[in-house]
Scaffold this active site. Structure first.
Site, mmCIF file in Angstrom:
data_model
loop_
_atom_site.group_PDB
_atom_site.id
_atom_site.type_symbol
_atom_site.label_atom_id
_atom_site.label_comp_id
_atom_site.label_asym_id
_atom_site.label_seq_id
_atom_site.Cartn_x
_atom_site.Cartn_y
_atom_site.Cartn_z
ATOM 1 N N ASP A 190 0.804 -1.218 0.000
ATOM 2 C CA ASP A 190 0.000 0.000 0.000
ATOM 3 C C ASP A 190 0.849 1.286 0.000
ATOM 4 O O ASP A 190 1.838 1.378 0.730
ATOM 5 C CB ASP A 190 -0.848 -0.051 1.288
ATOM 6 C CG ASP A 190 -1.829 1.077 1.439
ATOM 7 O OD1 ASP A 190 -2.834 1.072 0.724
ATOM 8 O OD2 ASP A 190 -1.596 1.972 2.285
ATOM 9 N N GLU A 252 1.292 -0.519 -4.828
ATOM 10 C CA GLU A 252 0.437 0.626 -5.100
ATOM 11 C C GLU A 252 1.328 1.849 -4.954
ATOM 12 O O GLU A 252 1.685 2.249 -3.846
ATOM 13 C CB GLU A 252 -0.730 0.718 -4.109
ATOM 14 C CG GLU A 252 -1.672 1.843 -4.509
ATOM 15 C CD GLU A 252 -2.380 2.543 -3.351
ATOM 16 O OE1 GLU A 252 -3.456 3.085 -3.558
ATOM 17 O OE2 GLU A 252 -1.840 2.579 -2.228
#
Ligand code: GLC
Length: 419
Positions: A190, A252
């Site tokens: 993330d 990401e």
């Protein structure tokens, strides 16, 4: 890693499960791990290779699980470690790989580290610069207990970890090792653009050109040359890679595709967000894909739990055309739960769960054409959107349905991966 060696993810289709909204097994209105296990047959039938679970860890839910309070446990409302082990075992039996969400850039403010290891975080006596948080407001908040300011790239409930501290790299490496030892096949990592910032904490200059990706209003006013994407990102990614061994790591990195190079030195893939945000315009799509292919090893997605759904953005007909396009792309492709039946955004909740307005793309999965959609027998945590209008059961076996289209496209992709 030998780059030329084929890996399971090279042409894989990976299905994103939003655990709270996939399938409830115990009637509390919240999706859970046992529910996911009970629906794995849907994924097998659809033909995907793997599933990625958005965070399943204990969390006070300021950011719906992306504020992790314990990286090595399961949120009680989602089940327990036995449920997790059963889910992994069953997925593997069915030939599916399983990815977890790894959230390295920050923890929950309720994570014990915040008090026990303040040195893992970034502190200052006064807010030292003009940095803003992704969801708005200053990126520095006063901690009443210590009288000092801590850095948070997202909500104030999500203090940033300092990856220049060797103990942070070691502790987060332990997290990766904990889950790979339990059989996890990889991680979606993330917000990697936030891992390393300017060590001098210099001000960000004002933005002078529009950013190629949508940003929050406050955030978009600055050019994030110092608050993001520090040049020594390799230190953090190397530690992650070492811990992960040959497990799949997809990043990401919410940056333009052209900036992904340093991330791809250590990751197996990174999302090309310009595709997700592209208008339905052939020329633009072709450009975005060409850029991604030039970069190499980008992962493609047209929606996820952060942005309006595909069918909401494009409308039903164009969403189907976009799925054809997506599933014909070479490289790893991600699908977001519900897109296969053309789910649209729901009304969200009042008051909202997510202060940044993302509830509407997180409504429960619609399995059956009935009021609770087969998602739960209780009170759903977030209302169903339109299960009587679209559901898995109503589309399965129906020629011309979105679901059958996805299944056909995935099967075609499998039989000719180069197409
Ligand atoms: C990522 C997640 C998003 C979350 C943010 C902070 O962008 O996809 O849901 O709010 O990181 O963890």
């Amino acid at each position: 890693m030998n780059a030329s060696q084929p890996r399971w993810w090279d042409q894989a289709v990976i299905y994103q499960v939003y655990p709270r909204s996939f399938q409830d097994s115990d009637g509390d209105g919240i999706g859970d791990l046992a529910g996911i296990e009970s629906r794995l047959d849907h994924l097998v039938w659809l033909g995907v290779d793997a599933l990625w679970l958005s965070p399943i860890y204990p969390s006070p839910l300021a950011d719906m699980g992306y504020d992790v309070a314990d990286h090595c446990a399961v949120a009680p409302e989602l089940g327990d470690m036995d449920d997790f082990d059963r889910l992994v075992a069953r997925a593997h039996e069915l030939g599916l790989k399983l990815l977890l969400d790894f959230v390295p850039s920050h923890t929950s403010i309720e994570h014990p580290w915040f008090r026990e290891h303040p040195e893992y975080y970034v502190w200052a006596d006064e807010a030292p610069n003009n940095w803003v948080a992704a969801f708005g407001g200053p990126a520095w908040t006063l901690d009443e207990e210590t009288g000092r300011y801590y850095l948070h790239s997202f909500y104030p409930e999500q203090p940033d970890l300092d990856w220049r501290v060797p103990e942070v790299r070691e502790a987060m490496g332990d997290v990766i090792r904990f889950w790979t030892a339990r059989g996890v096949d990889g991680f979606r990592a993330d917000a990697l653009q936030q891992l390393m910032k300017d060590p001098g904490l210099r001000d960000d200059p004002p933005a002078t050109t529009p950013y190629p990706l949508p940003l929050g209003d406050d955030y978009g006013r600055l050019d994030h040359v110092h608050s993001e994407a520090g040049p020594d990102i390799g230190i953090a990614l190397k530690a992650m890679r070492e811990a992960a061994g040959d497990a799949f790591l997809v990043g990401e990195v919410y940056r333009p595709t052209k900036d992904l190079g340093p991330y791809l030195e250590h990751l197996d893939a990174a999302f090309a967000f310009e595709l997700l945000h592209s208008p339905f315009d052939e020329e633009h799509l072709a450009e975005v894909v060409a850029e991604g292919q030039q970069m190499g090893r980008v992962a493609w997605a047209l929606s996820n739990h952060d942005f309006p759904r595909l069918a909401t953005r494009f409308g039903e007909e164009r969403a189907a055309r976009a799925a054809e396009f997506l599933l014909s792309l070479p490289g790893t492709v991600f699908l977001y739960q519900g897109d296969e039946i053309g789910m649209v955004d729901g009304p969200g909740a009042d008051p909202p769960y997510d202060r940044a307005g993302r509830d509407s793309c997180r409504h429960p999965m619609q399995w059956e054409p009935e009021p609770l959609g087969g998602f739960t027998t209780g009170e759903p945590w977030l209302a169903l959107t339109d299960p009587e209008r679209r559901s898995v059961a109503a589309q399965r076996g129906v020629d011309g349905s979105s679901l059958e289209l996805y299944r056909r496209l995935i099967a075609a992709r499998r039989s000719d991966p180069d197409e």
